[in-house]
Design a protein around this motif. Structure first.
Motif, PDB file in Angstrom:
ATOM      1  N   THR A  27       0.826  -1.204   0.000  1.00 22.04           N
ATOM      2  CA  THR A  27       0.000   0.000   0.000  1.00 22.04           C
ATOM      3  C   THR A  27       0.858   1.250   0.000  1.00 22.04           C
ATOM      4  OG1 THR A  27      -1.722  -1.188   1.220  1.00 22.04           O
ATOM      5  CG2 THR A  27      -1.843   1.211   1.210  1.00 22.04           C
ATOM      6  N   ARG A  28       1.949   1.254   0.740  1.00 18.62           N
ATOM      7  CA  ARG A  28       2.827   2.429   0.765  1.00 18.62           C
ATOM      8  C   ARG A  28       3.432   2.711  -0.599  1.00 18.62           C
ATOM      9  NH1 ARG A  28       6.169   1.393   6.417  1.00 18.62           N
ATOM     10  NH2 ARG A  28       4.528   2.079   7.849  1.00 18.62           N
ATOM     11  N   VAL A  31       0.763   4.263  -2.771  1.00 14.41           N
ATOM     12  CA  VAL A  31       0.508   5.649  -2.362  1.00 14.41           C
ATOM     13  C   VAL A  31       1.502   6.585  -3.035  1.00 14.41           C
ATOM     14  CG1 VAL A  31       0.624   7.269  -0.444  1.00 14.41           C
ATOM     15  CG2 VAL A  31      -0.596   5.126  -0.166  1.00 14.41           C
ATOM     16  N   ALA A  35       0.270   9.329  -5.793  1.00 17.00           N
ATOM     17  CA  ALA A  35       0.372  10.742  -5.437  1.00 17.00           C
ATOM     18  C   ALA A  35       1.144  11.516  -6.515  1.00 17.00           C
ATOM     19  CB  ALA A  35       1.052  10.892  -4.081  1.00 17.00           C
ATOM     20  N   ALA A  64      -5.361   8.420  -3.859  1.00 22.81           N
ATOM     21  CA  ALA A  64      -4.149   8.637  -3.059  1.00 22.81           C
ATOM     22  C   ALA A  64      -4.517   8.903  -1.602  1.00 22.81           C
ATOM     23  CB  ALA A  64      -3.344   9.797  -3.631  1.00 22.81           C
ATOM     24  N   LEU A  67      -5.753   5.616  -0.054  1.00 22.27           N
ATOM     25  CA  LEU A  67      -4.632   4.718   0.204  1.00 22.27           C
ATOM     26  C   LEU A  67      -3.765   5.225   1.351  1.00 22.27           C
ATOM     27  CD1 LEU A  67      -3.582   3.692  -3.398  1.00 22.27           C
ATOM     28  CD2 LEU A  67      -4.456   2.192  -1.612  1.00 22.27           C
ATOM     29  N   GLY A  68      -3.643   6.564   1.452  1.00 18.67           N
ATOM     30  CA  GLY A  68      -2.899   7.127   2.576  1.00 18.67           C
ATOM     31  C   GLY A  68      -3.555   6.782   3.898  1.00 18.67           C
TER      32      GLY A  68
END
Length: 319
Positions: A27-28, A31, A35, A64, A67-68
Motif C-alpha cells: 500500500t505504501r 501511495v 500521489a 491517493a 490509500l494514505g
C-alpha cells in the motif's frame, strides 16, 4: 490427567490479517506512485482544459487519499494490536478506514458529475495531443499499482473457506478497497483516452464531458459497494450464515439446543462468537467451545450452557 492452568484460558486479541505487514508495504508503494501521478494529471488537465483528464486526476487524488488512510490504518492496527483498550483488538481499523474513504469518494463523484454536466452545456477547448500523453501515463501507473496489489489480493482470496457466504468475509477490506480502486482508476483512464481520441479525430468535443460523467458513475458505484461491505462489518452484522450453520451442527450433536447465537467479524478472516444453549445434561462450556474452535477463523468464543429439565429440549431459532 491433564491439568489446565489459568494461563491456558488467556489468549491474544491481535486479530490482524495473515499478511498484514506485506499488505502495508504494498500500500505504501502504491501511495507514492499514485500521489506523483495525481499531481501530473490534475495540473495537465487544468492546463489542457480536459475535463476527462481532470476527472481522472481528481479520482486519483481521492485514491491517493484513501490509500494514505489505508496505510495509516495498517500502521495504527499493528502498533495497537495488543492494546487492551481495544477489547476485540484492532482488526476492524481497516474497515473503518475503508468506510471513511468511501464517504469521501462519494462526495468527489458528485462533484465531478456536476462539473462534467456543466461542461456538456458549455464546452471548452481541449489540447488533445498533450492530454493524451498524460492520460496514457496515468493508465500505466494505474496498471503498475494494480499489479503491486494483485498478488496480496489473490493470495488472500485463495484462503477463503468453502462455507464463507458473506461479502468479503475473509478479505482484508483495506487491500480489497485499494485493489478495486486502482482497477476503477484504470477504467477511468481508458475512458479518458477514448474521449480524447474521439475529440481529436472525430471532432466530438462533447465526448470529453460525457466521459467525465461516466467516470463519476464508476466512482460512485465503487463507493457504494465499499460503504455497504465495510458498514456491515462495523455494525457487527451477521455476515456468515455458513459458519453459523456449522456452529449449530457442532453444538446440537446430542440433546443440546442453541437458544442464542451471535457471530461477527473482528478482523480479516477472524470471527468472534457468543453461544447460549440449553440441554438436559449439559457439558462444560469449555467442551462445547472445543467443538467449534476447530474452525481456525473463530478466534474468540464464549459459551454459556443451562440445564433444561426433560430429555429433549425444544429446538429454538436464533432471533
Amino acid at each position: 490427567m491433564h491439568v489446565e492452568t489459568a494461563a491456558s484460558y488467556i489468549h491474544s486479541h491481535a486479530f490482524l490479517g495473515d499478511s498484514h505487514d506485506a499488505h502495508e508495504r504494498r500500500t505504501r508503494w502504491v501511495v507514492a506512485l499514485t500521489a506523483a501521478m495525481m499531481l501530473v494529471e490534475i495540473v495537465a488537465g487544468w492546463i489542457t482544459g480536459s475535463m476527462a483528464l481532470l476527472a481522472d486526476g481528481m479520482h486519483m487524488a481521492t485514491h491517493a487519499g484513501a490509500l494514505g488512510v489505508a496505510a495509516m490504518a495498517y500502521a495504527f492496527a499493528r502498533r495497537h494490536a495488543h492494546d487492551r483498550r481495544f477489547v476485540f483488538g484492532t482488526g476492524k481499523v481497516g474497515d473503518l478506514a475503508g468506510f471513511a474513504s468511501a464517504l469521501v469518494l462519494a462526495m468527489i463523484a458528485f462533484g465531478i458529475g456536476i462539473e462534467s454536466f456543466w461542461r456538456l452545456l458549455t464546452p471548452k477547448t481541449v489540447a488533445y495531443t498533450e492530454a493524451l500523453w498524460i492520460a496514457g501515463l496515468g493508465l500505466v501507473v494505474n496498471l503498475v499499482s494494480a499489479w503491486l496489489l494483485a498478488d496480496g489480493h489473490h493470495d488472500h482470496h485463495g484462503h477463503d473457506h468453502h462455507h464463507d457466504h458473506e461479502h468479503g468475509g475473509h478479505h482484508d477490506n483495506n487491500l480489497r478497497s485499494a485493489y478495486f480502486h486502482v482497477l476503477a482508476d484504470a477504467l477511468t483512464s481508458v475512458l479518458a483516452i477514448a474521449a480524447l481520441l474521439a475529440g481529436r479525430f472525430l471532432g466530438w468535443a462533447w465526448m470529453d464531458a460525457a466521459i467525465g460523467i461516466v467516470g463519476a458513475t464508476v466512482i460512485a458505484r465503487w463507493s457504494w459497494g465499499l460503504l455497504r461491505d465495510t458498514g456491515a462489518v462495523l455494525v457487527d452484522a451477521s455476515l456468515n450464515p455458513g459458519l453459523e450453520a456449522e456452529i449449530r451442527e457442532a453444538i446440537e450433536d446430542g440433546d443440546a439446543r442453541i437458544t442464542d447465537l451471535h457471530v461477527w467479524r473482528v478482523g480479516p478472516g477472524r470471527y468472534a462468537s457468543i453461544v447460549s444453549l440449553i440441554a438436559a445434561d449439559p457439558l462444560s462450556p469449555r467442551a462445547y467451545a472445543d467443538r467449534i474452535t476447530v474452525h481456525e477463523e473463530l478466534v474468540h468464543v464464549t459459551v454459556e450452557s443451562h440445564r433444561c429439565e426433560g430429555h429433549h429440549a425444544p429446538r429454538l431459532r436464533a432471533a
